[in-house]
Design an enzyme around this catalytic site. Structure first.
Site, PDB file in Angstrom:
ATOM      1  N   GLY A 291      53.170 -12.899 -47.278  1.00  0.00           N
ATOM      2  CA  GLY A 291      52.922 -11.632 -46.603  1.00  0.00           C
ATOM      3  C   GLY A 291      53.798 -10.496 -47.061  1.00  0.00           C
TER       4      GLY A 291
ATOM      5  N   LYS B  73      45.514 -17.219 -39.716  1.00  0.00           N
ATOM      6  CA  LYS B  73      46.670 -16.996 -38.844  1.00  0.00           C
ATOM      7  C   LYS B  73      46.182 -16.453 -37.491  1.00  0.00           C
ATOM      8  CE  LYS B  73      49.612 -16.514 -42.875  1.00  0.00           C
ATOM      9  NZ  LYS B  73      50.818 -15.886 -43.476  1.00  0.00           N
TER      10      LYS B  73
ATOM     11  N   ASN C 139      43.851 -19.393 -44.502  1.00  0.00           N
ATOM     12  CA  ASN C 139      44.570 -19.440 -43.232  1.00  0.00           C
ATOM     13  C   ASN C 139      44.480 -18.072 -42.570  1.00  0.00           C
ATOM     14  OD1 ASN C 139      46.306 -19.847 -41.090  1.00  0.00           O
ATOM     15  ND2 ASN C 139      48.159 -19.918 -42.340  1.00  0.00           N
TER      16      ASN C 139
ATOM     17  N   GLU D  80      55.926 -20.190 -41.029  1.00  0.00           N
ATOM     18  CA  GLU D  80      56.006 -19.382 -39.817  1.00  0.00           C
ATOM     19  C   GLU D  80      56.303 -20.255 -38.603  1.00  0.00           C
ATOM     20  OE1 GLU D  80      52.953 -16.157 -41.764  1.00  0.00           O
ATOM     21  OE2 GLU D  80      52.220 -17.525 -40.224  1.00  0.00           O
TER      22      GLU D  80
ATOM     23  N   HIS E  98      53.655 -25.023 -41.672  1.00  0.00           N
ATOM     24  CA  HIS E  98      53.685 -23.668 -42.230  1.00  0.00           C
ATOM     25  C   HIS E  98      55.037 -23.032 -41.926  1.00  0.00           C
ATOM     26  CE1 HIS E  98      52.688 -19.489 -43.041  1.00  0.00           C
ATOM     27  NE2 HIS E  98      51.634 -19.916 -43.693  1.00  0.00           N
TER      28      HIS E  98
ATOM     29  N   GLU F 155      54.577 -22.966 -50.607  1.00  0.00           N
ATOM     30  CA  GLU F 155      54.553 -21.574 -50.173  1.00  0.00           C
ATOM     31  C   GLU F 155      55.978 -21.047 -50.060  1.00  0.00           C
ATOM     32  OE1 GLU F 155      50.679 -20.423 -47.861  1.00  0.00           O
ATOM     33  OE2 GLU F 155      52.114 -21.332 -46.505  1.00  0.00           O
TER      34      GLU F 155
ATOM     35  N   SER G 127      51.056 -14.553 -50.837  1.00  0.00           N
ATOM     36  CA  SER G 127      50.478 -13.285 -51.313  1.00  0.00           C
ATOM     37  C   SER G 127      49.483 -13.492 -52.451  1.00  0.00           C
ATOM     38  CB  SER G 127      51.594 -12.309 -51.752  1.00  0.00           C
ATOM     39  OG  SER G 127      52.419 -11.969 -50.657  1.00  0.00           O
TER      40      SER G 127
END
Length: 249
Positions: A172, A12, A10, A96, A94, A166, A212
């Site tokens: 991250g 992003k 991904n 985010e 996701h 996730e 990560s």
């Protein structure tokens, strides 16, 4: 049949045309584990470029899709448009987008259903926050997120879904769930699938880990019974992504 190992990248909101070309070229030229399925997700503006450049053995995914057909929905991408651009995958849910754009479980479920109805395969992201982890609510959260999708899909449609666990606290941040933590949640998800959908869906659905993931931790994680691959963020932009693809070699 054993579940095929799956590694997604991904990107992003990263990259421009030159860097995307370089990343794709590196993947194309690399000696990759032929038993691992690879799917990469560039920013939407570079989807067609990526599909044109990537080896046919490499899948290309959108990072998002809308839950309705073409129409007056400024800024969105429809399933039909993705299919027309030769894109066969999409990421949905996701964290985010759930956190920053406030996409709720039902909206994510509708997008999953729309994607599958239109012929796309789906990387369905689920995961808990640090607060939820510390309150021992991880399994409640991920099964709630999956439950919204289960209301809309029939048993056969789960063959088009790859579940990406996730944990939000590991995305991250450099923090990674331990191999034991990842395996525990993946096993619980598989148990839930067996009890809620069917034993066949539990056995055949791939559950991948994201958060990560790097070339330094992927090999240990890949040894776990219920870890069927990875969804990789920042590391997918680097040459080390190939090492993650080859984590089982």
């Amino acid at each position: 049949m054993p579940r095929q190992f799956f590694v997604g990248g991904n990107f992003k909101m990263n990259g421009v045309a030159d860097s995307i070309k370089s990343i794709v070229s590196n993947i194309n030229k690399a000696q990759r584990d032929p038993s691992t399925q690879v799917v990469i997700a560039p920013p939407a503006i570079y989807l067609t470029l990526t599909r044109e450049l990537a080896d046919p053995s490499v899948g290309v995914a959108a990072q998002n899709v809308f839950d309705r057909p073409n129409g007056a929905f400024t800024g969105e991408l429809s399933v039909e448009q993705l299919k027309d651009a030769k894109i066969d995958w999409t990421i949905v849910g996701h964290s985010e987008r759930r956190v920053l754009l406030r996409e709720d479980d039902d909206f994510v479920a509708r997008k999953t259903k729309a994607a599958i109805d239109g012929g796309l395969s789906v990387i369905l992201c689920i995961g808990e926050s640090l607060e939820e982890r510390e309150a021992n609510k991880t399994i409640d959260v991920v099964t709630r997120q999956l439950g919204a999708v289960a209301k809309l899909l029939n048993e056969q449609e789960w063959s088009k879904v790859v579940i990406a666990y996730e944990p939000i606290w590991a995305i991250g941040t450099g923090k990674v769930a331990t191999t034991a933590q990842a395996q525990e949640v993946h096993a619980a998800i598989r148990k839930w699938l067996g009890e809620t959908i069917s034993p066949a869906v539990a056995e055949n659905t791939r559950i991948i880990y994201g958060g990560s993931v790097s070339d330094g931790n992927c090999r240990e994680l890949s040894k776990e019974k219920d870890v069927d691959g990875f969804l990789v963020g920042g590391a997918s932009l680097k040459p080390a992504f190939v090492d993650i693809i080859n984590s089982r070699l």
